[in-house]
Design an enzyme around this catalytic site. Structure first.
Site, PDB file in Angstrom:
ATOM      1  N   ASP A 257      10.224  -9.696   0.166  1.00  0.00           N
ATOM      2  CA  ASP A 257       9.504 -10.807  -0.465  1.00  0.00           C
ATOM      3  C   ASP A 257       8.086 -10.456  -0.883  1.00  0.00           C
ATOM      4  OD1 ASP A 257       8.553 -10.480   2.101  1.00  0.00           O
ATOM      5  OD2 ASP A 257       8.800 -12.550   2.730  1.00  0.00           O
ATOM      6  N   HIS A 258       7.522  -9.403  -0.304  1.00  0.00           N
ATOM      7  CA  HIS A 258       6.112  -9.117  -0.544  1.00  0.00           C
ATOM      8  C   HIS A 258       5.901  -8.349  -1.838  1.00  0.00           C
ATOM      9  CE1 HIS A 258       5.282 -10.667   3.403  1.00  0.00           C
ATOM     10  NE2 HIS A 258       4.007 -10.316   3.333  1.00  0.00           N
TER      11      HIS A 258
ATOM     12  N   ASP B 209       5.188 -10.134  10.818  1.00  0.00           N
ATOM     13  CA  ASP B 209       4.321 -10.778   9.847  1.00  0.00           C
ATOM     14  C   ASP B 209       3.538 -11.841  10.601  1.00  0.00           C
ATOM     15  OD1 ASP B 209       4.047 -11.110   6.631  1.00  0.00           O
ATOM     16  OD2 ASP B 209       3.606 -12.951   7.736  1.00  0.00           O
TER      17      ASP B 209
ATOM     18  N   ARG C  21      -5.152 -17.449   3.130  1.00  0.00           N
ATOM     19  CA  ARG C  21      -6.264 -16.507   3.358  1.00  0.00           C
ATOM     20  C   ARG C  21      -7.077 -16.356   2.087  1.00  0.00           C
ATOM     21  NH1 ARG C  21      -2.510 -12.508   6.882  1.00  0.00           N
ATOM     22  NH2 ARG C  21      -2.927 -13.583   8.823  1.00  0.00           N
TER      23      ARG C  21
ATOM     24  N   SER D 135      -3.656  -9.994   9.128  1.00  0.00           N
ATOM     25  CA  SER D 135      -2.249  -9.609   9.058  1.00  0.00           C
ATOM     26  C   SER D 135      -1.788  -8.775  10.252  1.00  0.00           C
ATOM     27  CB  SER D 135      -2.016  -8.834   7.758  1.00  0.00           C
ATOM     28  OG  SER D 135      -1.722  -7.494   8.021  1.00  0.00           O
TER      29      SER D 135
ATOM     30  N   ARG E  17      -0.094  -5.987   9.852  1.00  0.00           N
ATOM     31  CA  ARG E  17       0.256  -4.639   9.377  1.00  0.00           C
ATOM     32  C   ARG E  17      -0.207  -3.565  10.364  1.00  0.00           C
ATOM     33  NH1 ARG E  17      -3.712  -5.746   4.328  1.00  0.00           N
ATOM     34  NH2 ARG E  17      -2.397  -7.584   4.445  1.00  0.00           N
TER      35      ARG E  17
HETATM   36  C1  MIC Z   1      -0.484 -11.046   4.828  1.00  0.00           C
HETATM   37  O1  MIC Z   1      -0.387 -12.246   4.579  1.00  0.00           O
HETATM   38  O2  MIC Z   1      -1.574 -10.466   4.986  1.00  0.00           O
HETATM   39  C2  MIC Z   1       0.779 -10.226   4.962  1.00  0.00           C
HETATM   40  C3  MIC Z   1       0.821  -9.308   3.806  1.00  0.00           C
HETATM   41  O3  MIC Z   1       1.903 -11.071   4.936  1.00  0.00           O
HETATM   42  C4  MIC Z   1       0.732  -9.485   6.303  1.00  0.00           C
HETATM   43  C5  MIC Z   1       1.825  -8.512   6.496  1.00  0.00           C
HETATM   44  C6  MIC Z   1       1.604  -7.198   5.796  1.00  0.00           C
HETATM   45  O4  MIC Z   1       0.477  -6.729   5.726  1.00  0.00           O
HETATM   46  O5  MIC Z   1       2.588  -6.647   5.335  1.00  0.00           O
HETATM   47  C7  MIC Z   1       0.718 -10.407   7.523  1.00  0.00           C
HETATM   48  O6  MIC Z   1       0.253 -11.522   7.424  1.00  0.00           O
HETATM   49  O7  MIC Z   1       1.101  -9.989   8.616  1.00  0.00           O
HETATM   50 FE1  SF4 Z   2       3.444 -13.541   2.024  1.00  0.00          FE
HETATM   51 FE2  SF4 Z   2       1.595 -13.143   3.913  1.00  0.00          FE
HETATM   52 FE3  SF4 Z   2       1.034 -14.561   1.724  1.00  0.00          FE
HETATM   53 FE4  SF4 Z   2       2.659 -15.560   3.517  1.00  0.00          FE
HETATM   54  S1  SF4 Z   2       0.508 -15.079   3.802  1.00  0.00           S
HETATM   55  S2  SF4 Z   2       2.958 -15.576   1.297  1.00  0.00           S
HETATM   56  S3  SF4 Z   2       3.750 -13.769   4.228  1.00  0.00           S
HETATM   57  S4  SF4 Z   2       1.528 -12.377   1.805  1.00  0.00           S
END
Ligand code: MIC
Ligand code: SF4
Length: 640
Positions: free
Chosen positions: A64-65, A119, A379, A533, A535
């Protein structure tokens, strides 16, 4: 003894430890989820554990990302993920099916269960009465291999809701109000548990918006009871059999209590560049804007998008605004299409983009230079949109639409009458984009493109850590600062040597080269280091560059666990004032021979000693001794 809801679910999954806040506990995990950008690494880790099939009740892998497929890298990752899912008995959600948290809530969430996801917004499923926790990929891989998940027993904070929301005020305004109270670190090592009469006035998708963004307070998770509203939602998903009534006992106690009268909440917005810089929309009414993005795992449910369609009906997006809409799932899109709501969205001039994360993580739709962009996301860290100079405001879907129509920030209460959206009506269900594992597909060959590189091996830490302070940061450094998103960098998530070249890219782009040239060293951090996140690349890539320890005033929960998992020592200043006694370039010596709770750090450049706390459980100390969590699990699985 009376129990609150969190304690009930935790105690029914407790494998190790006591439920006393601050104690280490081990939980059994029912379900796991991964997404593509953390999943590749999680599955490489899982593969190396030597297990033939996942041991959970259900494991899911979502794409999905990053779905832009700029080149072969991204597409190869998707292929790898699909092959791993088939081989190990994991449900695979194909690219374009939607965002993991939205899909999970619709099709798989089950009251009373535990979910571990790679996530940070995994707590969305708390809207369905679950204990659902976000963590690094290695912890999820371990759970798939049947290991318990260890964490610090959180304190349970009660959030009592009374009243009901006024027209044009929605769940996003509730969680923004909470963020204003708690800040981005007020929830660390806590569960936010919602109760009270106001709960029954909120639909499951609205509860999901609130639990989703509880992550931004730093909370371990958030949870709502499972009641008749939950039952109605599950019924609409043809999953009524998954329902179970769940609530806290009468007179259950909480470590802290906050109260919110929903009637008193007005439309809110979070100013750049932090989700807790919350103010009232009416105080910014009239500010010209350039872009509006609706979607993300916070606000992309059928309820939200039907509302958007209703509000856009017969209207036109302002000539100076780009409005994008990314539905949370194919189910949302299909239902919008069949009800005709999609037509209202298209006719008004919105740009409908693929069901997925997209602009939320800087994958497409970067705003123009210096733009003001209003987003229904969770965010707004500087640069996360892909444009360093852009200013991102976080708002509700209602405020987003009103502003897109007017071309300036607009209090949505000016829009007239509020549409009544039901979230439990009959809807189309179609699981075609999920690939369910089949016994014939187990043990099939796994296809790996050239961008899928093996995991680096790290030896145990030496007893004396020596090196230079490579970087000194301020408070609230996010994992987006440590390792940014965006399609280019995210397509390197399965290639640690390559992605490490982007560590601190926008904070100090000379960092990777300096770190390698100096043979590694240290980072000094302020409060809440590593917020955001899950990650694990934000730990693994600095580790690859030779970072040995991070000395900070405090850490965010998930990042702290990721540092330990990959053998970077997270150390806390005993006296936070000592942060001022170290500067970038200082040469440090830290003796960790006798792993005590407090160790001395010698600042060789200043000829000074500073006390730093080494707050690790015995299990974590053992893990570090053998070279990190992966090595520890491999050794354990080999002995079975
Ligand atoms: C995000 O919202 O920052 C992400 C991308 O979903 C991350 C996961 C990632 O870095 O792949 C998260 O929230 O954990
Ligand atoms: Fe995707 Fe993370 Fe954004 Fe949610 S906050 S939509 S999981 S990138």
């Amino acid at each position: 003894m009376t129990k609150n809801l969190s304690e009930k679910i935790i105690s029914s999954h407790l494998i190790e430890g006591q439920m006393d806040p601050g104690e280490q506990i081990g939980l059994s995990i029912d379900h796991t989820l991964t997404q593509d950008s953390t999943g590749t690494l999680a599955y490489l880790e899982f593969e190396s554990m030597g297990v033939s099939k996942v041991k959970t009740k259900l494991s899911l892998s979502f794409v999905d990302h990053n779905m832009l497929q700029n080149d072969f890298r991204n597409a190869d990752d998707h292929k790898y993920l699909q092959a791993v899912a088939a081989k190990y008995g994991i449900v695979f959600s194909r690219p374009g099916n939607g965002i993991c948290h939205q899909l999970y809530l619709e099709r798989f969430a089950k009251p009373g269960f535990t979910l571990l996801g790679s996530d940070s917004h995994t707590p969305t499923a708390g809207g369905m009465g679950m204990i659902s926790i976000g963590t690094g990929g290695l912890d999820v891989a371990a759970a798939m291999a049947g290991e318990a998940f260890f964490l610090e027993m959180p304190a349970i904070m009660g959030v009592k809701l009374t009243g009901h929301l006024s027209p044009f005020v929605s769940a996003k305004d509730v969680i923004l109000s909470i963020l204003k109270k708690l800040s981005v670190k007020g929830g660390v090592n806590k569960v936010l548990e919602y109760f009270g009469q106001g709960v029954e006035t909120l639909s499951v998708p609205e509860r999901g918006t609130i639990t989703n963004m509880g992550t931004e307070t730093g909370a371990t998770t958030s949870i709502f009871p499972s009641d008749d509203v939950t039952k109605a939602f599950l019924k609409s998903q043809e999953r009524e059999k998954d329902w179970l009534e769940l609530k806290s006992d009468n007179n259950a106690s909480y470590s802290e209590l906050i109260e919110l009268n929903l009637l008193e909440i007005e439309p809110q917005l979070a100013l750049p560049h932090s989700p807790d810089k919350v103010e009232l929309v009416k105080d910014f009414d009239g500010t010209p804007i350039d872009q509006v993005c609706i979607g993300s795992c916070t606000n992309s449910s059928l309820r939200d998008l039907k509302l958007i369609a209703n509000l856009l009906r017969g209207k036109k997006v302002n000539d100076h605004v780009s409005l994008t809409i990314s539905p949370g799932s194919r189910q949302v899109l299909e239902n919008l299409a069949s009800s005709g709501d999609l037509l209202d969205i298209i006719k008004a001039g919105a740009r409908v983009i693929e069901n997925g994360c997209g602009p939320c993580i800087g994958i497409g739709q970067a705003p123009t230079t210096d733009a003001i962009s209003l987003r229904t996301f969770n965010r707004n860290f500087k640069g996360r949109s892909g444009t360093q100079s852009a200013k991102i405001y976080l708002v509700s879907p209602e405020t987003a639409v009103a502003s897109a129509i007017n071309g300036k920030i607009t209090d949505p209460r000016k829009l007239g009458s509020y549409p009544n959206i039901s979230s439990s009506e009959k809807i189309i269900i179609n699981d075609n984009m999920f690939i369910f594992p089949h016994k014939n597909s187990l043990n099939k060959e796994i296809i790996r493109g050239p961008n899928i590189q093996p995991l680096p091996n790290f030896p145990p830490l030496p007893e004396i850590l020596l090196g230079e302070v490579l970087l000194k940061t301020g408070d609230n450094i996010s994992t987006d600062d440590i390792l940014p998103g965006g399609s280019q960098i995210m397509s390197l998530r399965s290639n640690i040597p390559e992605i490490s070249k982007f560590v601190f890219q926008y904070v100090d782009s000379s960092f990777p080269k300096r770190a390698l040239d100096k043979g590694g060293g240290f980072i000094i951090g302020g409060e809440n280091y590593g917020q955001g996140s899950s990650r694990e690349h934000a730990a693994l890539a600095p580790k690859y560059l030779g970072v040995k320890a991070i000395i900070a005033k405090s850490f965010a929960r998930i990042h702290l666990a990721n540092l330990v998992n990959f053998g970077i020592l997270p150390l806390n200043f005993v006296d936070k004032q000592d942060y001022n006694r170290i500067k970038q370039g200082d040469f440090l010596n830290i003796d960790i021979k006798s792993v005590k709770d407090v160790v001395s750090l010698t600042n060789i450049s200043k000829k000074e000693m500073i006390q730093v706390a080494f707050r690790l459980s015995n299990r974590e100390k053992d893990m570090i001794k053998v070279g990190g969590k992966l090595a520890a699990i491999q050794a354990k699985q080999a002995n079975y």
